[in-house]
Design a protein around this motif. Structure first.
Motif, PDB file in Angstrom:
ATOM      1  N   GLN A  95      -9.733  -0.999   5.089  1.00 47.10           N
ATOM      2  CA  GLN A  95      -8.971   0.069   4.431  1.00 47.10           C
ATOM      3  C   GLN A  95      -7.467  -0.182   4.465  1.00 47.10           C
ATOM      4  O   GLN A  95      -6.662   0.749   4.388  1.00 47.10           O
ATOM      5  CB  GLN A  95      -9.273   1.431   5.084  1.00 47.10           C
ATOM      6  N   GLY A  96      -7.077  -1.440   4.614  1.00 48.83           N
ATOM      7  CA  GLY A  96      -5.654  -1.761   4.619  1.00 48.83           C
ATOM      8  C   GLY A  96      -5.003  -1.736   5.983  1.00 48.83           C
ATOM      9  O   GLY A  96      -3.768  -1.821   6.085  1.00 48.83           O
ATOM     10  N   SER A 103       0.832  -1.199   0.000  1.00 48.44           N
ATOM     11  CA  SER A 103       0.000   0.000   0.000  1.00 48.44           C
ATOM     12  C   SER A 103       0.870   1.254   0.000  1.00 48.44           C
ATOM     13  O   SER A 103       1.851   1.339   0.747  1.00 48.44           O
ATOM     14  CB  SER A 103      -0.909   0.010   1.240  1.00 48.44           C
ATOM     15  N   LYS A 104       0.511   2.214  -0.841  1.00 47.59           N
ATOM     16  CA  LYS A 104       1.245   3.484  -0.910  1.00 47.59           C
ATOM     17  C   LYS A 104       0.513   4.604  -0.167  1.00 47.59           C
ATOM     18  O   LYS A 104       0.908   5.767  -0.233  1.00 47.59           O
ATOM     19  CB  LYS A 104       1.444   3.897  -2.377  1.00 47.59           C
ATOM     20  N   ASN A 105      -0.575   4.242   0.515  1.00 47.85           N
ATOM     21  CA  ASN A 105      -1.367   5.232   1.237  1.00 47.85           C
ATOM     22  C   ASN A 105      -0.508   5.884   2.323  1.00 47.85           C
ATOM     23  O   ASN A 105       0.073   5.205   3.178  1.00 47.85           O
ATOM     24  CB  ASN A 105      -2.586   4.538   1.865  1.00 47.85           C
ATOM     25  N   ALA A 106      -0.445   7.203   2.311  1.00 48.53           N
ATOM     26  CA  ALA A 106       0.386   7.922   3.284  1.00 48.53           C
ATOM     27  C   ALA A 106      -0.073   7.684   4.715  1.00 48.53           C
ATOM     28  O   ALA A 106       0.747   7.649   5.642  1.00 48.53           O
ATOM     29  CB  ALA A 106       0.371   9.419   2.966  1.00 48.53           C
ATOM     30  N   ARG A 107      -1.385   7.506   4.910  1.00 49.73           N
ATOM     31  CA  ARG A 107      -1.892   7.252   6.269  1.00 49.73           C
ATOM     32  C   ARG A 107      -1.405   5.895   6.789  1.00 49.73           C
ATOM     33  O   ARG A 107      -1.116   5.746   7.979  1.00 49.73           O
ATOM     34  CB  ARG A 107      -3.427   7.280   6.278  1.00 49.73           C
ATOM     35  N   ILE A 108      -1.332   4.911   5.879  1.00 51.85           N
ATOM     36  CA  ILE A 108      -0.832   3.591   6.265  1.00 51.85           C
ATOM     37  C   ILE A 108       0.628   3.695   6.711  1.00 51.85           C
ATOM     38  O   ILE A 108       1.041   3.132   7.733  1.00 51.85           O
ATOM     39  CB  ILE A 108      -0.970   2.585   5.104  1.00 51.85           C
ATOM     40  N   THR A 109       1.411   4.438   5.947  1.00 52.25           N
ATOM     41  CA  THR A 109       2.820   4.645   6.297  1.00 52.25           C
ATOM     42  C   THR A 109       2.949   5.348   7.641  1.00 52.25           C
ATOM     43  O   THR A 109       3.787   4.989   8.486  1.00 52.25           O
ATOM     44  CB  THR A 109       3.522   5.471   5.203  1.00 52.25           C
TER      45      THR A 109
END
Length: 262
Positions: free
Chosen positions: A86-87, A49-55
C-alpha cells in the motif's frame, strides 16, 4: 523536470537477518511507529503518493527520529515480496519474544484474572495474526505457541495482527505440555476447545485465571496437549457446519470470557 525517486536493492527474504525484517502495509507500519518506534530502523514510502495516511506516517516517523526514504513502487514491490505494501514498508527489528520464565510474573500480576491464549500448532500466518489481533482486543495476558509446531511471528503475522503482535507478550515454548503444567501450578484453569466435548463454552465459568487452548488447522489439539487440559469445551453450533476457522473460534471464545467478566 519530474522528481526522481531512490531505487534500492531488492532483498532476498530467505537470507534476511533474524534481527531485522520488513513489515508492509499502511496500518502495520503506522502501528509500529506509534507503538514501538525504537525498533523501526527505517521507513520506505512510495514517491509521489498523495495518500494522506502516507504523509502522516512520514511526519510521525520523522518526529520520532526514524529515517524515511521516498522510493519507487518497484523498489517497494521488491522489498515487500508477496505482502501488499500500500505504498509503505518499514525495516523492523525482529519481534520481541518473551522468555518462558516471565510468564509466571504476568499471571501473578493479573491478580486472579489472567487470560492466556494457547495456540497448539496454528500453521497459517494469516490465522495466527488474526488470533493475535483478537487476543489483544480481548485484553489477553499472554499468548503461548510451540516453537517448532507453529507459524513464526513474521512480517505476515505482524501485518495481519494489525499491530497486536508487537503489543502482546508472546511466548514460543519448547515443551507445551510442561508449560501447561506450570500454568496449572500458578492456579490457572486450562480449557481446550474440542468439537466433540460435552460441556458448552457458554456454561463454563471463565471469570478466574484461565488458559484457552485451541488446536491448529486440520487436526486440532495434539493428544498430549489435550491430556493436560482441565476440561474440554465446545462452541455450540446449531447449523450443519462442524467446525469454525481457528481464528474465528479464537475470537468467539475470548470474547465469551470478556462477556463473563463484565
Amino acid at each position: 523536470m519530474g522528481r526522481s525517486y531512490l531505487h534500492i536493492p531488492i532483498f532476498d527474504h530467505s537470507t534476511m537477518s533474524k534481527q531485522n525484517q520488513w513489515i508492509a502495509g499502511i496500518n502495520a507500519v503506522a502501528s509500529a511507529i506509534d507503538n514501538d518506534a525504537d525498533n523501526v530502523r527505517e521507513v520506505l514510502l512510495e514517491g509521489g503518493s498523495k495518500n494522506a495516511r502516507i504523509t502522516e506516517i512520514e511526519e510521525n516517523a520523522r518526529r520520532k527520529g526514524i529515517e524515511v526514504r521516498r522510493v519507487t513502487q518497484q523498489a517497494l514491490d521488491g522489498v515487500s515480496g508477496a505482502l501488499r505494501h500500500q505504498g509503505a514498508v518499514a525495516r523492523y527489528a525482529a519481534a520481541k519474544t518473551w522468555d518462558e520464565g516471565e510468564l509466571a510474573g504476568l499471571v501473578e500480576a493479573a491478580e486472579g484474572k489472567a487470560l492466556v491464549l494457547v495456540l497448539d500448532g496454528v500453521q497459517d500466518p494469516h490465522n495466527l495474526g488474526a488470533c493475535l489481533r483478537s487476543a489483544a482486543a480481548a485484553g489477553a495476558t499472554a499468548v503461548v505457541i510451540p516453537k517448532d509446531k507453529s507459524a513464526p511471528v513474521n512480517a505476515t503475522v505482524r501485518k495481519t495482527s494489525a499491530g497486536a503482535a508487537d503489543r502482546l507478550p508472546i511466548f514460543p515454548v519448547t515443551n507445551l505440555a510442561r508449560c501447561l503444567r506450570d500454568l496449572q501450578k500458578l492456579g490457572v484453569w486450562i480449557y481446550g476447545l474440542a468439537g466433540e466435548a460435552d460441556a458448552s463454552l457458554y456454561d463454563t465459568d471463565l471469570r478466574g485465571n484461565v488458559a484457552l487452548v485451541l488446536g491448529g488447522e486440520g487436526d486440532g489439539m495434539r493428544r498430549l496437549t489435550r491430556e493436560h487440559c482441565d476440561g474440554l469445551i465446545k462452541i455450540p453450533m446449531p447449523g450443519d457446519i462442524e467446525s469454525l476457522n481457528v481464528s474465528v473460534a479464537t475470537g468467539v471464545t475470548l470474547f465469551e470470557v470478556v462477556r463473563q467478566r463484565r
